[in-house]
Scaffold this motif. Structure first.
Motif, PDB file in Angstrom:
ATOM      1  N   TRP A   1      47.275  20.971 -16.155  1.00 46.42           N
ATOM      2  CA  TRP A   1      48.723  21.001 -16.328  1.00 46.42           C
ATOM      3  C   TRP A   1      49.389  21.581 -15.096  1.00 46.42           C
ATOM      4  O   TRP A   1      48.929  22.571 -14.529  1.00 46.42           O
ATOM      5  CB  TRP A   1      49.069  21.842 -17.544  1.00 46.42           C
ATOM      6  CG  TRP A   1      50.528  21.967 -17.844  1.00 46.42           C
ATOM      7  CD1 TRP A   1      51.325  23.056 -17.630  1.00 46.42           C
ATOM      8  CD2 TRP A   1      51.380  20.977 -18.418  1.00 46.42           C
ATOM      9  NE1 TRP A   1      52.613  22.802 -18.028  1.00 46.42           N
ATOM     10  CE2 TRP A   1      52.665  21.528 -18.521  1.00 46.42           C
ATOM     11  CE3 TRP A   1      51.161  19.666 -18.856  1.00 46.42           C
ATOM     12  CZ2 TRP A   1      53.747  20.813 -19.036  1.00 46.42           C
ATOM     13  CZ3 TRP A   1      52.228  18.954 -19.373  1.00 46.42           C
ATOM     14  CH2 TRP A   1      53.501  19.527 -19.464  1.00 46.42           C
ATOM     15  N   ASN A   2      50.474  20.978 -14.687  1.00 43.66           N
ATOM     16  CA  ASN A   2      51.281  21.487 -13.591  1.00 43.66           C
ATOM     17  C   ASN A   2      52.464  22.230 -14.185  1.00 43.66           C
ATOM     18  O   ASN A   2      53.469  21.621 -14.577  1.00 43.66           O
ATOM     19  CB  ASN A   2      51.757  20.328 -12.703  1.00 43.66           C
ATOM     20  CG  ASN A   2      52.492  20.790 -11.470  1.00 43.66           C
ATOM     21  OD1 ASN A   2      53.163  21.816 -11.475  1.00 43.66           O
ATOM     22  ND2 ASN A   2      52.359  20.033 -10.395  1.00 43.66           N
ATOM     23  N   GLY A   3      52.325  23.569 -14.272  1.00 45.59           N
ATOM     24  CA  GLY A   3      53.367  24.360 -14.908  1.00 45.59           C
ATOM     25  C   GLY A   3      54.660  24.366 -14.134  1.00 45.59           C
ATOM     26  O   GLY A   3      55.740  24.466 -14.720  1.00 45.59           O
ATOM     27  N   ALA A   4      54.580  24.254 -12.823  1.00 48.89           N
ATOM     28  CA  ALA A   4      55.790  24.276 -12.011  1.00 48.89           C
ATOM     29  C   ALA A   4      56.661  23.062 -12.282  1.00 48.89           C
ATOM     30  O   ALA A   4      57.888  23.148 -12.302  1.00 48.89           O
ATOM     31  CB  ALA A   4      55.424  24.354 -10.534  1.00 48.89           C
ATOM     32  N   LEU A   5      56.031  21.908 -12.487  1.00 46.68           N
ATOM     33  CA  LEU A   5      56.782  20.674 -12.707  1.00 46.68           C
ATOM     34  C   LEU A   5      56.895  20.308 -14.188  1.00 46.68           C
ATOM     35  O   LEU A   5      57.668  19.435 -14.559  1.00 46.68           O
ATOM     36  CB  LEU A   5      56.117  19.518 -11.946  1.00 46.68           C
ATOM     37  CG  LEU A   5      56.068  19.671 -10.429  1.00 46.68           C
ATOM     38  CD1 LEU A   5      55.324  18.493  -9.799  1.00 46.68           C
ATOM     39  CD2 LEU A   5      57.477  19.776  -9.842  1.00 46.68           C
ATOM     40  N   GLY A   6      56.095  20.964 -15.033  1.00 47.55           N
ATOM     41  CA  GLY A   6      56.139  20.655 -16.461  1.00 47.55           C
ATOM     42  C   GLY A   6      55.585  19.294 -16.800  1.00 47.55           C
ATOM     43  O   GLY A   6      56.066  18.619 -17.712  1.00 47.55           O
ATOM     44  N   VAL A   7      54.537  18.870 -16.072  1.00 46.65           N
ATOM     45  CA  VAL A   7      53.912  17.567 -16.297  1.00 46.65           C
ATOM     46  C   VAL A   7      52.403  17.729 -16.164  1.00 46.65           C
ATOM     47  O   VAL A   7      51.917  18.733 -15.629  1.00 46.65           O
ATOM     48  CB  VAL A   7      54.403  16.517 -15.270  1.00 46.65           C
ATOM     49  CG1 VAL A   7      55.908  16.296 -15.401  1.00 46.65           C
ATOM     50  CG2 VAL A   7      54.044  16.936 -13.844  1.00 46.65           C
ATOM     51  N   PRO A   8      51.623  16.758 -16.642  1.00 49.73           N
ATOM     52  CA  PRO A   8      50.182  16.816 -16.398  1.00 49.73           C
ATOM     53  C   PRO A   8      49.902  16.908 -14.896  1.00 49.73           C
ATOM     54  O   PRO A   8      50.593  16.290 -14.080  1.00 49.73           O
ATOM     55  CB  PRO A   8      49.663  15.502 -16.994  1.00 49.73           C
ATOM     56  CG  PRO A   8      50.668  15.154 -18.049  1.00 49.73           C
ATOM     57  CD  PRO A   8      51.984  15.603 -17.505  1.00 49.73           C
ATOM     58  N   ALA A   9      48.895  17.694 -14.557  1.00 47.38           N
ATOM     59  CA  ALA A   9      48.547  17.876 -13.153  1.00 47.38           C
ATOM     60  C   ALA A   9      48.004  16.585 -12.561  1.00 47.38           C
ATOM     61  O   ALA A   9      47.493  15.716 -13.272  1.00 47.38           O
ATOM     62  CB  ALA A   9      47.520  19.000 -13.006  1.00 47.38           C
ATOM     63  N   ALA A  10      48.097  16.486 -11.248  1.00 45.48           N
ATOM     64  CA  ALA A  10      47.626  15.285 -10.568  1.00 45.48           C
ATOM     65  C   ALA A  10      46.130  15.082 -10.760  1.00 45.48           C
ATOM     66  O   ALA A  10      45.641  13.948 -10.669  1.00 45.48           O
ATOM     67  CB  ALA A  10      47.963  15.364  -9.081  1.00 45.48           C
ATOM     68  N   ASN A  11      45.390  16.167 -11.018  1.00 46.76           N
ATOM     69  CA  ASN A  11      43.936  16.043 -11.207  1.00 46.76           C
ATOM     70  C   ASN A  11      43.546  15.880 -12.668  1.00 46.76           C
ATOM     71  O   ASN A  11      42.363  15.970 -13.003  1.00 46.76           O
ATOM     72  CB  ASN A  11      43.216  17.249 -10.604  1.00 46.76           C
ATOM     73  CG  ASN A  11      43.522  18.554 -11.354  1.00 46.76           C
ATOM     74  OD1 ASN A  11      44.492  18.628 -12.099  1.00 46.76           O
ATOM     75  ND2 ASN A  11      42.709  19.569 -11.125  1.00 46.76           N
ATOM     76  N   ASN A  12      44.533  15.651 -13.558  1.00 46.78           N
ATOM     77  CA  ASN A  12      44.188  15.420 -14.964  1.00 46.78           C
ATOM     78  C   ASN A  12      43.362  14.132 -15.053  1.00 46.78           C
ATOM     79  O   ASN A  12      43.803  13.083 -14.585  1.00 46.78           O
ATOM     80  CB  ASN A  12      45.450  15.299 -15.818  1.00 46.78           C
ATOM     81  CG  ASN A  12      45.146  15.343 -17.307  1.00 46.78           C
ATOM     82  OD1 ASN A  12      44.373  14.540 -17.822  1.00 46.78           O
ATOM     83  ND2 ASN A  12      45.745  16.289 -18.003  1.00 46.78           N
ATOM     84  N   PRO A  13      42.160  14.197 -15.646  1.00 47.21           N
ATOM     85  CA  PRO A  13      41.301  12.996 -15.669  1.00 47.21           C
ATOM     86  C   PRO A  13      41.843  11.867 -16.527  1.00 47.21           C
ATOM     87  O   PRO A  13      41.442  10.718 -16.344  1.00 47.21           O
ATOM     88  CB  PRO A  13      39.979  13.523 -16.253  1.00 47.21           C
ATOM     89  CG  PRO A  13      40.053  15.005 -16.178  1.00 47.21           C
ATOM     90  CD  PRO A  13      41.503  15.358 -16.259  1.00 47.21           C
ATOM     91  N   TRP A  14      42.737  12.194 -17.471  1.00 49.58           N
ATOM     92  CA  TRP A  14      43.156  11.207 -18.465  1.00 49.58           C
ATOM     93  C   TRP A  14      44.616  10.764 -18.342  1.00 49.58           C
ATOM     94  O   TRP A  14      44.945   9.638 -18.701  1.00 49.58           O
ATOM     95  CB  TRP A  14      42.950  11.764 -19.873  1.00 49.58           C
ATOM     96  CG  TRP A  14      41.570  12.248 -20.162  1.00 49.58           C
ATOM     97  CD1 TRP A  14      40.453  11.489 -20.375  1.00 49.58           C
ATOM     98  CD2 TRP A  14      41.152  13.616 -20.252  1.00 49.58           C
ATOM     99  NE1 TRP A  14      39.372  12.285 -20.602  1.00 49.58           N
ATOM    100  CE2 TRP A  14      39.757  13.607 -20.539  1.00 49.58           C
ATOM    101  CE3 TRP A  14      41.796  14.842 -20.137  1.00 49.58           C
ATOM    102  CZ2 TRP A  14      39.018  14.767 -20.703  1.00 49.58           C
ATOM    103  CZ3 TRP A  14      41.066  16.012 -20.296  1.00 49.58           C
ATOM    104  CH2 TRP A  14      39.698  15.974 -20.579  1.00 49.58           C
ATOM    105  N   PHE A  15      45.500  11.647 -17.878  1.00 57.78           N
ATOM    106  CA  PHE A  15      46.939  11.398 -17.995  1.00 57.78           C
ATOM    107  C   PHE A  15      47.608  11.286 -16.630  1.00 57.78           C
ATOM    108  O   PHE A  15      47.238  11.967 -15.669  1.00 57.78           O
ATOM    109  CB  PHE A  15      47.617  12.528 -18.781  1.00 57.78           C
ATOM    110  CG  PHE A  15      47.207  12.591 -20.219  1.00 57.78           C
ATOM    111  CD1 PHE A  15      47.858  11.822 -21.175  1.00 57.78           C
ATOM    112  CD2 PHE A  15      46.160  13.393 -20.628  1.00 57.78           C
ATOM    113  CE1 PHE A  15      47.476  11.863 -22.503  1.00 57.78           C
ATOM    114  CE2 PHE A  15      45.768  13.444 -21.953  1.00 57.78           C
ATOM    115  CZ  PHE A  15      46.433  12.676 -22.892  1.00 57.78           C
ATOM    116  N   ASN A  16      48.637  10.443 -16.587  1.00 53.97           N
ATOM    117  CA  ASN A  16      49.495  10.364 -15.414  1.00 53.97           C
ATOM    118  C   ASN A  16      50.473  11.540 -15.406  1.00 53.97           C
ATOM    119  O   ASN A  16      50.958  11.941 -16.481  1.00 53.97           O
ATOM    120  CB  ASN A  16      50.310   9.067 -15.429  1.00 53.97           C
ATOM    121  CG  ASN A  16      49.468   7.830 -15.245  1.00 53.97           C
ATOM    122  OD1 ASN A  16      48.552   7.804 -14.439  1.00 53.97           O
ATOM    123  ND2 ASN A  16      49.795   6.774 -15.987  1.00 53.97           N
TER     124      ASN A  16
END
Length: 981
Positions: free
Chosen positions: A499-514
């Protein structure tokens, strides 16, 4: 007096923090209720809601106090100005200090909030927001922030390591290993002798001081304890205690032979092997009922040589006992296992009735957050009654779509099982249930899943799901599972793990999610179906339900969203909706993969796509073998049923030609034809609200008229080639808006869309609604008797569906059917040329009709329709159609109340003339259970108590029965639901 703060990690996203900072700091460190206090927030911490906020002068506080009169942490009192906090207020403006820090000063706590004397102030409650309220700095779990208010008595606390400012503070994550050091700083509000201990050993001391600090080396792995003690004279001391865990070195080892991702149960029933896919993670510890929810070195997971998986075998388990557990990941996350087959939900479970889920395990007191996973050895295997179910041909699927929460009063699997005989008698051969994998909350259509291997408990147990599937198969009906794998939401462990807490979105390295969606109308966080990890996960989900629960296939929600082709900008905004629907070769490849995965897991399993893409793409997917919601004609059906030849505000016409697969350019009849779905407004609601009329007494707003017109649309719907779907209670003319609210209003904004709608089984006792039901049953019976009607040869399909008078002819080697109907609100005429000359028959009445093989004209009243068949099927249509022309003198029968939950009730019937009549009670198989002669009776309405029947209804087992009225050479019948619904 001893004060302890035990270390517990939050169950949502926690961000590893810096060594010498925390989210909230105060000056002074121990504010009292009459003092001034400056509160400083560090927006690099917590949920980072205001991190790098561009308008630093647009930050305000939302604040109140918790007193001894508050009912709980959420009961803020004396909220400053009690204003609309979605608007800026200069009196609450925070000062920007730089480096993502803001401060707010309260001059005198009691006076500022206006707390009267005698009421004790315990805490200041505070949030920092932007002016519009769209952004808020909170704790990492989204909770409110608090500052303790002290008395003048001796008080202490740790300033380091830092804590999260929750109602009861907890440590920020500590990620340490042997050989590291930890900074400790212990404070008191008055001079005292201060002693600092690490694991029971005195580490630092200061006399007549208000602080003591030391950087302490960590020399051993396992549970650690920091204790600070302030001694201010004989018998006067206070202390604070912090507990944290230091892991040992991670063991690198391959997964044991035979184990696979998820929960494994080795032979012996006393152990479980957990395998978790977690690339780029460094250490994971399992906590649960088996170790008192404390991190211990023996429960630290092994890491595979490729660093992609972590695994651990837990022994000493009692066979058959349920154990709750969670994963502590890199000392910063505590999450349930996304592979679990059962989820405990702290917020939802207490509201589940024991009648739905007997013996539900309580949420453990020691677990973090609100979600915990469950493992259980020595589970009793389900004994399947049907092991060789033959799935109906996909082209002749007759699907009934339902949501458990508003189809039965109990809203559980057992109630649905009790209703299957009704569905069977209606003529459907497949039941499609809206998503029932575990979802967020307790009241949901299910399109917000968070665990994909766990059945949703609000509907019942895992065994109850299997009993339902088994019961459907015993009735010859397939089970289609609505599956949601376009997205998940924030409570999903798979989202939280990366999770990318700064942006409030799944992190770029999330294996499953954009991180951001690629297409318009996305909800939640979008799966990347081109990712190898997602492909593997999807295959596991596919295999699991097809194999373990014997479901027969999936209806894939938002199938058009399974694409990595970007039709939005880099942050998922400014989307091109039209481009999203264009032919997409990558999406075709994704669906080919999923379809092949399904067929490998279970041959001939149904793959139904909610697609609505360009026909050039859909015909490719149809030719592969998939079924599609290829075109949503709900508005067109409604234009026709309402009687409007004009274009709707949304651009729809009453042209029904797209119900014919060849009109779409498809080579195979794999288009699922439906009049309404769970996403659509109900036909009858629009009929009654907006129906057309001719100004001379004929109005589609009249319920009886609208029901007859729905019967006409149903005849065309049923005879269109290919699979069919109807949505719950459509066969009874359900007329509550999709946006109906419990107060009886309709909210066009959709705020009540997910609200369960009234359950109107009593519609069965309304003759006009029963007549619509019987049209559905008769038309579906025709499809079941002659399955070749689902896929006629091209030469056997003739249609004209774009005018006021519509016609459809379907011809096969065994039967030909012709349907003609007047959708205008005035009399009209039309013609059809029957494929063969000779004697045909009115399907509903058995009346013969001579066809010439040439064009033949029909004069039709408004809303009048005919169904002709090339054979006399009078004796095979066991469900007669009542009151087709709404003749008030026609033969009909009804029972009320219906369903019957006891032995009392009334039979109401009408005779069209004088003569002998009789009643018969039959079971679903058509076996006559009892008959009674009524003798000669006059024309008109009659009624008699159900106790007049020669058998006791209350003695019948739960299920669906038929009450048949015979008069002269005619008969009418009605269904009775007996017992539990």
């Amino acid at each position: 007096m001893m004060k302890k703060i035990c270390f517990a990690l939050g169950g949502l996203l926690l961000i590893a923090q810096g060594l010498h900072a925390q989210e909230l700091t105060t000056s002074p460190a121990f504010p009292v209720d009459t003092s001034a206090v400056t509160i400083t927030v560090d927006c690099t911490k917590g949920n980072q809601g205001l991190l790098n906020y561009a308008n630093t002068s647009d930050v305000y506080v939302h604040t109140g106090v918790i007193t001894n009169l508050s009912t709980g942490p959420g009961n803020w009192r004396y909220v400053k100005f009690n204003q609309n906090f979605n608007q800026p207020n200069a009196a609450l403006q925070a000062i920007y200090l730089g480096s993502n820090k803001y401060s707010f000063t309260i001059p005198n706590i009691r006076a500022y909030y206006g707390v009267p004397p005698g009421e004790q102030i315990l805490r200041i409650a505070i949030l920092f927001r932007n002016g519009s309220g769209s952004l808020a700095q909170r704790n990492s779990d989204g909770g409110d922030m608090y500052v303790q208010v002290y008395t003048l008595s001796l008080a202490v606390r740790f300033a380091l390591p830092p804590s999260q400012p929750k109602y009861n503070p907890v440590l920020e994550p500590i990620n340490k290993k042997v050989g590291d050091s930890i900074a400790a700083k212990f404070l008191s509000n008055q001079p005292a002798t201060l002693n600092l201990y690490l694991n029971g050993v005195l580490a630092a001391s200061a006399a007549a001081s208000d602080s003591v600090a030391r950087v302490l080396p960590i020399t051993t792995a396992g549970n650690q304890q920091l204790v600070g003690v302030a001694d201010n004279g004989p018998g006067t001391y206070v202390s604070d205690t912090l507990n944290f865990f230091v892991s040992g070195a991670v063991t690198i080892a391959p997964i044991p032979a035979g184990a696979k991702e998820g929960i494994n149960y080795p032979a012996g029933d006393s152990s479980a092997t957990l395998v978790l896919y977690a690339p780029q993670k460094h250490k994971i510890v399992v906590v649960g009922d088996f170790n008192n929810w404390t991190q211990q070195t023996k429960y630290q997971m092994n890491e595979t040589p490729d660093s992609n998986y972590f695994w651990l075998t837990i022994g000493g388990l009692t066979p058959g006992t349920e154990y709750a557990y969670q994963y502590v990941i890199d000392d910063s996350l505590v999450l349930a296992d996304y592979n679990t087959e059962k989820v405990l939900d702290k917020n939802v479970d207490p509201g589940i009735p024991s009648s739905t889920y007997p013996g539900l395990k309580p949420f453990p007191a020691g677990a973090a957050g609100t979600l915990a996973s469950v493992l259980q050895t020595h589970q009793t295997p389900y004994n399947w009654q049907v092991t060789n179910f033959q799935r109906p041909d996909k082209k002749n699927l007759l699907i009934y779509e339902l949501w458990l929460s508003d189809f039965t009063n109990a809203g559980n699997w057992q109630a649905l099982i009790d209703t299957l005989s009704y569905l069977k008698h209606l003529g459907v051969n497949a039941v499609e249930v809206e998503p029932f994998t575990n979802f967020e909350g307790s009241n949901s259509w299910g399109y917000n899943p968070n665990f994909y291997f766990a059945p949703e408990k609000v509907y019942g147990t895992a065994t109850a799901v299997k009993q339902f599937v088994d019961a459907c198969h015993q009735q010859g009906m397939a089970v289609i599972m609505d599956m949601v794998m376009n997205h998940s939401f924030g409570s999903s462990p798979m989202v939280q793990m990366y999770w990318n807490g700064a942006l409030g979105v799944p992190a770029a390295n999330n294996p499953w999610f954009n991180p951001y969606p690629t297409h318009a109308f996305n909800v939640g966080y979008q799966f990347n179906h081109e990712s190898a990890a997602t492909k593997t996960f999807t295959q596991r989900v596919i295999n699991y339900w097809l194999t373990n629960y014997h479901v027969d296939g999936y209806r894939w929600d938002l199938a058009k969203g399974f694409t990595q082709t970007k039709t939005c900008d880099a942050t998922g905004n400014n989307c091109n909706v039209g481009a999203w629907g264009n032919y997409d070769a990558s999406r075709v490849a994704i669906w080919d993969t999923i379809y092949n995965q399904m067929q490998a897991a279970s041959s001939n399993s149904y793959c139904i796509l909610e697609m609505f893409a360009d026909q050039s793409e859909q015909k490719v997917e149809a030719a592969t073998g998939m079924l599609l919601w290829g075109v949503d004609l709900n508005t067109s059906w409604n234009q026709a049923s309402m009687g409007y030849g004009t274009t709707s505000p949304g651009g729809a016409t009453w042209d029904l030609s797209p119900i014919i697969y060849s009109a779409l350019g498809w080579a195979v009849p794999n288009n699922i034809v439906y009049q309404e779905s769970h996403d659509d407004e109900r036909l009858m609601y629009n009929n009654e609200q907006y129906g057309n009329g001719n100004g001379s007494g004929y109005s589609d707003k009249d319920t009886a008229t609208a029901l007859k017109r729905d019967a006409m649309t149903t005849a065309f719907w049923a005879m269109a080639p290919g699979p069919k779907m109807l949505t719950e209670f459509g066969e009874l003319g359900f007329d509550y808006s999709i946006n109906w609210c419990t107060n009886g209003t309709v909210d066009p904004s959709g705020s009540c869309r997910l609200t369960p709608k009234p359950i109107r089984w009593d519609y069965l006792k309304n003759p006009a609604r029963q007549a619509l039901h019987d049209v559905y049953a008769a038309m579906l019976k025709l499809r079941n008797l002659y399955p070749g009607l689902a896929s006629p040869a091209a030469s056997g399909l003739v249609y004209s569906l774009n005018g006021a008078v519509k016609s459809l002819q379907v011809s096969t080697d065994s039967l030909s059917v012709a349907v003609i109907g007047n959708f205008d609100v005035a009399p009209n005429s039309g013609s059809i040329t029957f494929p063969t000359s000779g004697t045909w028959y009115n399907y509903f009445t058995g009346e013969p009709f001579t066809t010439t093989g040439s064009s033949q004209s029909f004069n039709l009243a408004a809303g009048e329709y005919r169904v002709y068949v090339s054979k006399n099927l009078t004796n095979t249509v066991t469900t007669p159609v009542l009151n087709i022309n709404n003749d008030p003198n026609a033969l009909h029968i009804a029972v009320y109340p219906n369903p019957l939950t006891g032995g009392d009730g009334t039979i109401s019937y009408q005779l069209p003339g004088y003569g002998k009549a009789s009643l018969a009670v039959m079971n679903f198989q058509g076996q006559v259970l009892a008959t009674t002669e009524l003798g000669d009776q006059a024309a008109g309405p009659h009624s008699l108590p159900i106790s007049r029947l020669p058998l006791r209804i209350s003695s019948l087992s739960t299920g669906y029965y038929v009450l048949k009225l015979v008069f002269r050479q005619q008969s009418a019948q009605t269904g009775i639901l007996v017992g539990r619904r």
